[in-house]
Motif scaffolding. Structure first.
Motif, PDB file in Angstrom:
ATOM      1  N   GLN A  15       7.942 -33.785   9.568  1.00 60.27           N
ATOM      2  CA  GLN A  15       6.939 -33.402  10.562  1.00 60.27           C
ATOM      3  C   GLN A  15       6.313 -34.629  11.215  1.00 60.27           C
ATOM      4  O   GLN A  15       6.056 -34.639  12.427  1.00 60.27           O
ATOM      5  N   ALA A  16       6.065 -35.657  10.419  1.00 59.81           N
ATOM      6  CA  ALA A  16       5.417 -36.866  10.944  1.00 59.81           C
ATOM      7  C   ALA A  16       6.253 -37.514  12.042  1.00 59.81           C
ATOM      8  O   ALA A  16       5.717 -38.049  13.011  1.00 59.81           O
ATOM      9  N   ASN A  17       7.575 -37.457  11.906  1.00 62.88           N
ATOM     10  CA  ASN A  17       8.449 -38.030  12.923  1.00 62.88           C
ATOM     11  C   ASN A  17       8.377 -37.217  14.214  1.00 62.88           C
ATOM     12  O   ASN A  17       8.369 -37.778  15.319  1.00 62.88           O
ATOM     13  N   ARG A  18       8.305 -35.895  14.095  1.00 62.45           N
ATOM     14  CA  ARG A  18       8.176 -35.049  15.279  1.00 62.45           C
ATOM     15  C   ARG A  18       6.828 -35.267  15.964  1.00 62.45           C
ATOM     16  O   ARG A  18       6.749 -35.352  17.187  1.00 62.45           O
ATOM     17  N   ALA A  19       5.772 -35.300  15.149  1.00 65.85           N
ATOM     18  CA  ALA A  19       4.415 -35.359  15.690  1.00 65.85           C
ATOM     19  C   ALA A  19       3.921 -36.789  15.886  1.00 65.85           C
ATOM     20  O   ALA A  19       2.799 -36.996  16.343  1.00 65.85           O
ATOM     21  N   TYR A  52      -3.785 -34.963  13.839  1.00 58.25           N
ATOM     22  CA  TYR A  52      -3.397 -36.377  13.784  1.00 58.25           C
ATOM     23  C   TYR A  52      -2.107 -36.661  14.562  1.00 58.25           C
ATOM     24  O   TYR A  52      -1.533 -37.741  14.410  1.00 58.25           O
ATOM     25  N   ARG A  53      -1.670 -35.723  15.397  1.00 52.83           N
ATOM     26  CA  ARG A  53      -0.488 -35.972  16.227  1.00 52.83           C
ATOM     27  C   ARG A  53      -0.740 -37.172  17.135  1.00 52.83           C
ATOM     28  O   ARG A  53      -1.801 -37.302  17.748  1.00 52.83           O
ATOM     29  N   LEU A  77       5.872 -44.118   9.386  1.00 50.50           N
ATOM     30  CA  LEU A  77       5.653 -42.671   9.289  1.00 50.50           C
ATOM     31  C   LEU A  77       5.092 -42.345   7.914  1.00 50.50           C
ATOM     32  O   LEU A  77       5.548 -42.878   6.900  1.00 50.50           O
ATOM     33  N   LEU A  78       4.092 -41.467   7.882  1.00 55.39           N
ATOM     34  CA  LEU A  78       3.568 -41.025   6.592  1.00 55.39           C
ATOM     35  C   LEU A  78       4.262 -39.715   6.195  1.00 55.39           C
ATOM     36  O   LEU A  78       5.161 -39.230   6.886  1.00 55.39           O
ATOM     37  N   GLY A 136       5.575 -30.024  16.886  1.00 55.76           N
ATOM     38  CA  GLY A 136       5.252 -31.116  15.968  1.00 55.76           C
ATOM     39  C   GLY A 136       5.400 -30.746  14.504  1.00 55.76           C
ATOM     40  O   GLY A 136       5.823 -31.570  13.685  1.00 55.76           O
ATOM     41  N   THR A 137       5.058 -29.511  14.135  1.00 58.76           N
ATOM     42  CA  THR A 137       5.162 -29.099  12.735  1.00 58.76           C
ATOM     43  C   THR A 137       6.444 -28.325  12.444  1.00 58.76           C
ATOM     44  O   THR A 137       6.653 -27.872  11.313  1.00 58.76           O
TER      45      THR A 137
END
Length: 423
Positions: free
Chosen positions: A362-366, A242-243, A379-380, A209-210
């Protein structure tokens, strides 16, 4: 992970930005677009067949109601054929989507327009310097000699217990570590960061995720029996809190801080740059993380840079802030500022913090999103920074403050350490 729709908006620009990071395989972008084209076609074929199934199923009911059994049976056979095709399409669609994701994760984040050109650390841009370099006495020595003189870190026993690069802090050395951690956490929480004490191991989904996986797999300590990874920084578990979550826009920004030990294999490190505390496999660090609205992430980045800069100022350590060039940036970062402090006895700059904006990568992955005021999920942006990493801070505190028979400590540490010096 980059979003395909962002790549499609301007493929040439994406390749230009990847070149800023000296990414070696721009053809991967074309492969991703081809896979997405295939995915779209399969999705369209699937939807068309599903529409035929729905329409035919409705017709079958009408035919049966009219007593037209033969026509109904023919329609049923047609539906069965459609469903068989759908099953095959489903498998192919799932396979194509996996292939697309597998290729997407190989692309680094795109650098911000603010990232300077360059390939090596020598191309990084010094933004500003602060503090005063100390004038040391003629008999000044580097921190690895001071460590022995005051008996505060035992590298030999650390190596006996575990291996090279795992220092054993003792006495005043252990107390200094604890004092710094507590001071950094208090400093961060006073600025509005919520404190966490996260797990020091993460699962594969968190490391993915990161962005540690697959890019930094070789740098992480891995436990195959449990499929867990020792964390290289608390950014990993803290961001993953927050994932798969959706945050209300009014609750942004989310500001978090955490202490943790950090574990890095640092394969291939050797020479004078790794003496003493300069580079170790286990070290302590306090981290700050922000989850922000996309429109405000660069303001948050500047806020975090100032936060770390003021913290270094309270320690009275000479520092400089570097804006990293494209070739020296991390895989997941869109813009990174490095902080270095001056090691007076070694006469060199040592990195003690990186503050980065990852934008939506990262937000897109997680799958970390926020619900905007219109009720739409978006996405944030995620950001993180070291506040601070201890080994090189300790090295510079020891070297820069050495006196004839003691090491003076900055005033802000006195109440945490319980004394004003190491003696």
């Amino acid at each position: 992970m980059l979003q395909v729709n962002i790549i499609r908006q301007d493929i040439a620009l994406v390749k230009e930005k990847l070149a800023v990071k000296h990414f070696p395989d721009p053809g991967l972008v074309d492969k991703i677009i081809a896979l997405d084209d295939e995915r779209k076609k399969l999705q369209s074929d699937f939807e068309n067949l599903q529409s035929k199934v729905n329409s035919s199923s409705k017709t079958i009911g009408q035919l049966i109601a009219k007593g037209q059994k033969e026509e109904a049976e023919n329609a049923k056979k047609a539906v069965a054929g459609y469903k068989s095709q759908i099953s095959g399409l489903n498998e192919k669609l799932a396979e194509t989507e996996k292939q697309l994701t597998d290729e997407l994760v190989k692309l680094p984040n795109l650098p911000s327009d603010k990232v300077p050109a360059g390939k090596t650390p020598e191309d990084n841009v010094v933004m500003r310097e602060g503090g005063i370099k100390p004038q040391l006495p003629e008999n000044a020595v580097p921190h690895w000699d001071l460590i022995k003189r005051y008996d505060i870190i035992d590298f030999e026993n650390g190596a006996k217990i575990t291996g090279s690069g795992f220092p054993l802090y003792k006495g005043q050395g252990a107390r200094l570590q604890r004092a710094l951690v507590q001071y950094f956490l208090d400093y961060n929480t006073a600025a509005g960061y919520t404190e966490y004490l996260p797990p020091f191991m993460v699962n594969e989904a968190s490391a993915y995720g990161t962005g540690q996986l697959p890019d930094k797999e070789g740098q992480m300590y891995y436990m195959p029996a449990d499929n867990f990874y020792m964390i290289p920084t608390s950014e990993v578990p803290v961001t993953n809190i927050y994932r798969d979550e959706i945050i209300k826009e009014e609750n942004l920004p989310v500001k978090m801080t955490a202490y943790s030990p950090c574990f890095r294999r640092e394969a291939g490190s050797f020479g004078k740059d790794v003496r003493g505390l300069n580079r170790v496999h286990q070290f302590e660090k306090v981290e700050i993380v922000q989850l922000t609205h996309p429109d405000k992430s660069y303001d948050a980045l500047e806020e975090m840079v100032l936060h770390v800069e003021k913290l270094l100022g309270t320690l009275h350590l000479p520092y400089r802030i570097l804006k990293l060039c494209g070739g020296d940036m991390g895989f997941t970062s869109a813009l990174t500022y490095d902080f270095e402090v001056y090691s007076a006895a070694q006469e060199r700059w040592l990195e003690v913090s990186s503050v980065s904006n990852f934008e939506a990568y990262q937000a897109n992955r997680a799958k970390i999103r926020f619900k905007d005021l219109n009720g739409k999920n978006q996405l944030l942006h995620t950001l993180n920074g070291s506040s601070l990493a201890l080994p090189r801070i300790v090295a510079c505190l020891l070297e820069n403050n050495q006196q004839e028979n003691h090491i003076a400590l900055p005033e802000v540490l006195h109440k945490y350490f319980g004394a004003n010096s190491i003696a």
